[in-house]
Structure formats: C-alpha cells, structure tokens
Design a protein around this motif. Structure first.
Motif, mmCIF file in Angstrom:
data_model
loop_
_atom_site.group_PDB
_atom_site.id
_atom_site.type_symbol
_atom_site.label_atom_id
_atom_site.label_comp_id
_atom_site.label_asym_id
_atom_site.label_seq_id
_atom_site.Cartn_x
_atom_site.Cartn_y
_atom_site.Cartn_z
ATOM 1 N N ILE A 235 0.239 0.691 -1.807
ATOM 2 C CA ILE A 235 -0.538 0.880 -0.574
ATOM 3 C C ILE A 235 -1.880 0.166 -0.739
ATOM 4 O O ILE A 235 -2.525 0.289 -1.796
ATOM 5 N N HIS A 236 -2.246 -0.584 0.285
ATOM 6 C CA HIS A 236 -3.484 -1.374 0.183
ATOM 7 C C HIS A 236 -4.627 -0.722 0.936
ATOM 8 O O HIS A 236 -4.403 0.113 1.816
ATOM 9 N N ARG A 237 -5.819 -1.134 0.563
ATOM 10 C CA ARG A 237 -7.021 -0.534 1.159
ATOM 11 C C ARG A 237 -7.007 -0.637 2.684
ATOM 12 O O ARG A 237 -6.691 -1.681 3.249
ATOM 13 N N GLY A 238 -7.301 0.476 3.319
ATOM 14 C CA GLY A 238 -7.414 0.498 4.776
ATOM 15 C C GLY A 238 -6.108 0.724 5.515
ATOM 16 O O GLY A 238 -6.109 0.861 6.735
ATOM 17 N N GLU A 239 -5.014 0.796 4.788
ATOM 18 C CA GLU A 239 -3.718 1.016 5.451
ATOM 19 C C GLU A 239 -3.509 2.494 5.769
ATOM 20 O O GLU A 239 -3.974 3.358 5.028
ATOM 21 N N ILE A 240 -2.757 2.733 6.844
ATOM 22 C CA ILE A 240 -2.262 4.093 7.081
ATOM 23 C C ILE A 240 -0.750 4.012 6.907
ATOM 24 O O ILE A 240 -0.063 3.317 7.667
ATOM 25 N N VAL A 241 -0.275 4.664 5.882
ATOM 26 C CA VAL A 241 1.150 4.578 5.555
ATOM 27 C C VAL A 241 1.811 5.930 5.799
ATOM 28 O O VAL A 241 1.342 6.959 5.301
#
Lengths: 250, 264
Positions: A28-34
């Motif tokens: 998961i990368h910074r700023g993502e909503i997963v």
C-alpha cells in the motif's frame, strides 16, 4: 510511484486447524485508500489484526513505514491509528476526558488545540462535555474517528466504520473521511461489508476469499474483471462461487 | 518505559473511578462490612466468657492487612477487566503502549486504591474499636509494601489467565485470593496450623507479613527476618508472574484472543 507504507509478504495465519489467511501479499502506498473486501471468514479481519499487532502471523513478513512490525511495534503504532464499529470508548467518561486520555497516550503536542480542531472538523464540538455512553451511533462513530485522528496518523485502519449507521450519517462519514484523507494525505485501510462505501471511498480494493487475494485493482477494474455491474454483485458472486474462482486461479 | 503513557493510563482509571459512584462505593462496601461484623464479633469474644487477650488487635490488624493484599490484586485485574467491559481494550492495545507500561499503570492504580481503602478501614477501626494501626509505627511500611507487591504478582497472574481464557474466567479475579487465604496465616498464627500445611504457608510472602504484624502488635517489634523473607519471596513471585503474563500475552496474540476479548 508514491512511497510504500505497508508491505505484506506471504502472510499466513493459522488458528489450530483453521487457515484464516493462506498466503497474502500486498503493498500500500502513501495516500492510498485501500479496501479489504470479502465475505465473513475471508481473512480480512485477521489481516487487519495482524497489521495492528493484535495477532501474530504464523508466517510471512510485515513492514510498515519500511520497518519490521514485530521489532518496531511501538514506533510504528505511534504513527498509526484505528477505528472500528466494534470497539468503544469508556461509556461513563465525558467525550473530552476520553480524548484527553488518548491524546496523552499518543503524546499529542498541543492536545487541547488539536482536540478542538478535530471536534470542529467532525462537527461534534457540542458533544465535548457529554457522557460518551449517551451518544447516538453516528455521534459515537465520529468521536471514535476523532480519537483515531488525534495523532495525525500516517496510516489509519478503519474496520467497518459505517456499520450500524443510517444512510445519511454513513454518507456524511464517508465524505468526511475522503476530505480528511485529501487534506492530510493519510493512507487508509478500510474494511466494510457496505460495497457502496467501498466504491465511493476506496482507490483500490483487495478482494479476499478463503484467506487469499483473488482480485485486486480499482473498484471499476474489479467490477470489469468479474463482468458485473457493481462491487456488490462482485461480492455476491465471490461469496457464492469463491471456491470455483480459487480453483480457476490455480 | 514511557511515563507519559503510563500517566495517561493512570488518568484513564482515575477518571473511571472518580466518575462512578458505584465504583467508589465498591472500594469500601465489602471491607467496611467485614470490619464491622468481625470487629463486633471480636468485641463479643473479648467481653464474653472467652477473653482472649489482644485478640481484637490481631483480628482487625489482619483484616486491614488482608484487604491490602486483596485490593492490590483486585485493582490490577479489574483495570484490565474495565477495558474489556467498555470494549476499549483494542484501543489501548493498538496504541503505542508497551505491555510493561500497561502493567505498571495498573500497579499505580492498585497502589492508590489500596492506600485509600486501607486508610478508610484504619480510620473506621480507630473510631469503632479504638484500634490504631498507626501504633505499629514504621513497621507498617515494609509490611504494607510487601502485601502490595504480592497483590501485584497475584493480579498479574489472574490477568494473564483472563487474557488467555477470556471473560468466562472472570470469576478468577475475585476467587484467586481466597485460594491463598487459608494458607497465609492471615487470621491465625503459623504455629496453630497443621504441620503439613506450614511449608506451603512459609512459601507465601503474606505469611511472613502476617507473622511480622502479629509480632509488632504483641509489642515484640518487627524482626527483619519477616521482611526479608517476604521481600525475597515477592521478588521470585513477581518475576514468575511477569514471565507467566508475558507467556499468556504471547499465547493470546498467537491465538487472536486479544481481538476477541476486545470486541466481546
């Protein structure tokens, strides 16, 4: 590519004879909503619990903010927070008292100012002096979110935050989360059984079934992959024919 | 060990107790009832045909001392249970709190609660039965501390068991101290106990405290033998309890029990 915040490699969790998570890897990368999706027993709650350190994995590696979770648990948790529809804050304390305790636990600087800002942002300033146990579900959810945002978390784990909320309040909470995420660039992991929630709020979804990821992508990509009209239809299809899908993947 | 986090946890329990009348009443209700009943019985035994000299001092002293041990254990375990009952446990365990900090916070709460209850009982004993526990002088301090530490150790074991076996084992919080009571020579001297029980009794720190208390109340002064034996045993038990708690915490994490406890 944005900085990697969560790296999960070959996570496996067994409880006696049950395999809750078989082999899960994701980043998961910074700023993502997963969004972590799946029917009951798919392994999403266990995955969240492992990410929070509540449960130890049977196998696999978890790195958060580039650090190994087990050996840097406290440092990592200092930069994370969590909110769930299934946890509560002590009901006989006033809202401000609960927030003060958590502000101190997370060692929030200028905690009064911070609490005021958040209460205002969540439109619950008027609840400050109210006893937590007297709040409605919607108000409790927002107080829980206030607690979860106190330490300016870089990673926020939300376990069904809109469960038990009426559609109006659920919509408000979703919009609020989107706004908070936009303004603060928080990375979020979101579990929900409400597919509308997920379609509206998540940049990317991980579909779990029997402890494995069977689909991954933006909500639209997953919908297209399963040739369905909505995530809810995908959910139902996976829940009813999950075994077949796993077999096909193999 | 971060004292800011410990103070935050202590604050959480302080709010909890100061905002709840039933919790405050609970701190005094049973100890006061016991003191009144046993105090009156002892008075009767002293003025009736039995006339056991100094009996009231020994019994009331033992009652107050027993309560120190009991309250110390209770406070440690109840602090954990309070977080389960309020579904707040997960919020605490996903916060950057070390398990050692959590335990130390429960110890601090235990210390304060025990001190308040013991002070209340002492005042009541002085008013109702003219028994002044402060007449024990400085001997009171090491004896009090040893009971407090033993309560912490027992509390840690009880909490570990609740963590591992869940709320179903909640009754342990109240029951475990009473497993110890018959063997720790609280209300009767060690010499009066059957010979086969004495080795068990001598392995309990509280036994040495109660023996020491009786010696002081009988005007013999406090022998360091009692204090050292109790402190040495406490060190062993506290270390053992910490290892046991760590083990149970590890088990609970391995089996996903913490999450279950937190959402029950």
């Amino acid at each position: 590519m944005a900085e990697s915040i969560v790296q999960v490699e070959h996570l496996r969790k067994e409880f006696k004879d049950t395999v809750a998570v078989a082999d899960v890897s994701f980043e998961i990368h910074r700023g993502e909503i997963v969004g972590l999706l799946g029917a009951n027993g798919a392994g999403k709650t266990t995955t969240i619990q492992v990410l929070l350190g509540l449960t130890t994995p049977t196998a696999g590696r978890i790195r958060i903010f580039g650090q190994d979770f087990e050996s840097h648990r406290v440092e990592i948790l200092q930069r994370c927070n969590f909110s769930s529809a299934y946890t509560g804050l002590p009901s006989n304390l006033k809202v401000w008292e609960n927030l003060l305790i958590f502000a101190k636990l997370y060692q929030v600087k200028n905690h009064r100012q911070k609490t005021d800002e958040l209460l205002e942002l969540l439109e619950i300033s008027h609840l400050r002096r109210q006893i937590t146990g007297t709040l409605s579900s919607g108000e409790s959810t927002r107080v829980n979110l206030c607690k979860a945002l106190l330490n300016d978390p870089e990673l926020l784990l939300l376990d069904e935050p809109t469960a038990s909320l009426d559609p109006n309040i659920a919509d408000k909470v979703r919009k609020l989360l989107r706004r908070v995420q936009r303004e603060r660039g928080i990375t979020m992991i979101y579990t929900s059984h409400n597919m509308r929630d997920v379609e509206e709020i998540c940049d990317r979804v991980l579909f779990l079934n029997k402890g494995q990821i069977i689909a991954e992508g933006t909500p639209q990509q997953v919908i297209d992959q399963f040739q369905q009209k909505s995530l809810e239809d995908v959910f139902i299809q996976v829940a009813r024919s999950g075994d077949l899908l796993v077999e096909e993947e193999k | 060990m971060n004292w800011h986090r410990i103070s935050a946890l202590v604050l959480r329990y302080t709010f909890l107790y100061t905002r709840s009348v039933p919790r405050i009443v609970e701190m005094f209700f049973w100890p006061v009832m016991e003191l009144l009943v046993w105090g009156m019985l002892t008075q009767y035994l002293q003025t009736g045909p039995f006339k056991i000299p100094g009996f009231i001092k020994f019994l009331l002293g033992a009652m107050i001392f027993w309560d120190i041990l009991y309250r110390s254990q209770q406070a440690t375990t109840l602090s954990f249970l309070e977080d389960i009952w309020s579904r707040n446990l997960l919020n605490i365990f996903v916060a950057p709190v070390r398990i050692s900090e959590f335990i130390v916070a429960t110890y601090c709460v235990g210390f304060v609660k025990t001190l308040i209850t013991a002070a209340g009982l002492s005042v009541l004993a002085a008013v109702c039965y003219h028994f002044n526990i402060l007449s024990m002088g400085l001997a009171l301090i090491p004896l009090f501390l040893n009971l407090l530490v033993m309560g912490w150790a027992v509390g840690m074991v009880t909490t570990g068991m609740i963590m591992r076996w869940g709320q179903a084992s909640e009754n342990l919080a109240w029951g475990i101290p009473f497993l110890i009571q018959p063997f720790c020579a609280a209300f009767y001297p060690l010499d009066s106990m059957p010979a086969w029980i004495r080795p068990i009794s001598l392995a309990i720190p509280a036994t040495h405290v109660f023996e020491g208390m009786r010696a002081v109340l009988a005007g013999q002064g406090l022998s360091f033998k009692y204090v050292l034996c109790a402190a040495g045993l406490n060190l062993i038990y506290l270390t053992g309890a910490a290892i046991f708690f760590r083990f149970m915490y590890g088990k609970a994490r391995k089996q996903g029990l913490l999450a279950k406890l937190g959402t029950q």
